[in-house]
Scaffold this motif. Sequence first.
Motif, short mmCIF file in Angstrom:
data_model
loop_
_atom_site.label_atom_id
_atom_site.label_comp_id
_atom_site.label_asym_id
_atom_site.label_seq_id
_atom_site.Cartn_x
_atom_site.Cartn_y
_atom_site.Cartn_z
N THR A 4 0.84 -1.21 0.00
CA THR A 4 0.00 0.00 0.00
C THR A 4 0.87 1.25 0.00
N MET A 5 0.57 2.15 -0.93
CA MET A 5 1.26 3.43 -1.00
C MET A 5 0.34 4.53 -0.49
N LEU A 23 5.27 3.83 1.99
CA LEU A 23 4.92 2.53 1.40
C LEU A 23 4.94 1.48 2.50
N VAL A 24 3.85 0.72 2.61
CA VAL A 24 3.73 -0.35 3.60
C VAL A 24 3.68 -1.68 2.86
N ARG A 47 -1.78 -0.90 -3.75
CA ARG A 47 -3.01 -0.17 -3.47
C ARG A 47 -2.61 1.26 -3.12
N GLU A 48 -3.27 2.23 -3.73
CA GLU A 48 -2.91 3.63 -3.53
C GLU A 48 -3.94 4.30 -2.61
N GLY A 480 11.91 -0.35 7.37
CA GLY A 480 12.21 -1.45 8.26
C GLY A 480 11.47 -1.43 9.57
N ALA A 481 10.77 -0.33 9.87
CA ALA A 481 10.02 -0.23 11.12
C ALA A 481 8.71 -1.00 11.01
N PRO A 482 8.18 -1.49 12.13
CA PRO A 482 6.86 -2.12 12.09
C PRO A 482 5.80 -1.14 11.60
N ALA A 483 4.85 -1.64 10.85
CA ALA A 483 3.78 -0.79 10.31
C ALA A 483 2.73 -0.57 11.39
N SER A 484 3.07 0.29 12.34
CA SER A 484 2.18 0.65 13.45
C SER A 484 2.03 2.17 13.42
#
Length: 543
Positions: A4-5, A23-24, A47-48, A480-484
């Motif tokens: 997802t962007m 970007l995830v 997904r945008e 590199g970080a968690p997507a939180s």
Amino acid sequence: MSLTMYRNGSVYSAADPFATAMLVDSDVVAWVGSEHAAGSLLDSRMREVNLGGALIAPAFVDSHVHLTETGLALTSLDLSAARSAREVLDLVAGAAAAAGGLLLGHSWDNAAWPDPVLPTADELDRAAGGREVYLARVDVHSGLVSAALAQRLGLAQLPGWDGAGLVSGLAHKSARDGARTLAPQQLAAVQRSALKHAAAQGYVGLAEMSAPHVGSVADLASLMALSAADAGEALPQVLPYWGQLVSDAAQAREVVAELAAAGIDILGLAGDINIDGSLGSRSALLREPYADAPDSYGTAHLTVDQVAAHFAATSELGLSGGFHVIGDGAMDIAVAALEQAAGAVGIDALRAAGHRLEHAMMVDGAALEALAKYSVGVSLQPAFDAHWGGTEGMYAQRLGAPRAATVKAVAKFYGAGVPVFFGSDAPVTALSPWASIRAALNHSEPGSRISARAAFIAHTRAGWRAAKEPNFMQGQLAAGAPASFAVWDVEELMVQVADERVQSWSTDPRARTPLLPALDTGSDPRCLQTVHRGRELYASGDF
């Protein structure tokens, strides 16, 4: 999450303070950068999401919360607006007419009433038409009960019954336990409502301060099952603490094993192990008497030896230990206990355990030095000052203005090198992270203020550090970080500092200071989406 962007917004990132896109990839932040670069990276796999100017920032952690009580408060009678005993009785009567069964209420605060006289148990009986009533004070250290509930639970025979309807101590514990007895399905529903409410406010981590006098092991186990990473419903992560006093390492191991058998991987034997009580209830332990009760110094629930033994036992296990500490007299006990524990197990073991003190409201220079020496963190609630600070607030009533000016001196902890992390103590104050940050920025004592950025970190990254999160990138947004993270609808972005002398430097683009929402616009940012480790916990209807 699928690839997802997010673009056309702002991203709060120390790695790129001017980032407008992120970007995830599944549960990881893959990239942050500019709008132009985002357009180059975008392809058919992605997904945008058009942010439309919204802000993406690391999601919040609340470092001191009571989730079952918060869930109950969301569905029970709110008495925070009452300004007299008569208004409390009127609200009780109205609620009693609308529904049956035991009537629960919360957040009355007679320190804010022109006449602090409380309604009696008999008056509550009459207002509720004979129904049982339990009304928790705003600090949850005392409460009011109806005569019907007092009779069923035998409260008149317990310490803490005042003879008229106010309960504290053991009588209050019995009243609270008797009033909040829930079937497992009811308990799960109450806890789920609290977790979903937290997610809608941008929280992904919640340090639950359970204890035998607050709730049961089954209560905490229910919370952990709801928030488990493999649970069917995506909810905020519960960071579990258990406030049970231990006397040695062997007992600590037994408690940890009992909790593990119930499915609870405890982070510490810490939290609401009470050295003293609260200022509002005049049970916080003071060195000097209360200004509005000259014969009272408050109450010490524990001795130096008991606190030291607990610190030593948890240090031996490498486990966080900690206590509820409000008054300066209670802080004296905590500091003396730390020194005694260091003598028993060594300073290195004590420092490595990651001990913590909750609230830490009255702290002098010697205490600050000791906390820094032993690497003890403090869990602070800035909203307390917004509610009860200032020259006309409850703290000034209880302590007198000179002493009250030293309460919750947030900046002093930073100056001394003491680790700081923020929470709400919900339901004592609301799960409202931006209000908490604003309270730290606008502390009633100018010398106690900190910048919005420092407060934001205390409510995000520092909360994960306090919980010993193994991923050092948690609480940040960088590759590199968690997507939180949480997405916020904001009116304006800016740098807000406590000291106007550095305002011009901080806002200069060359300072590369990430921007946060302006908190002086009259309305707080609105949460549009909350994501934790790639799982969406919340999305607003218009996102």
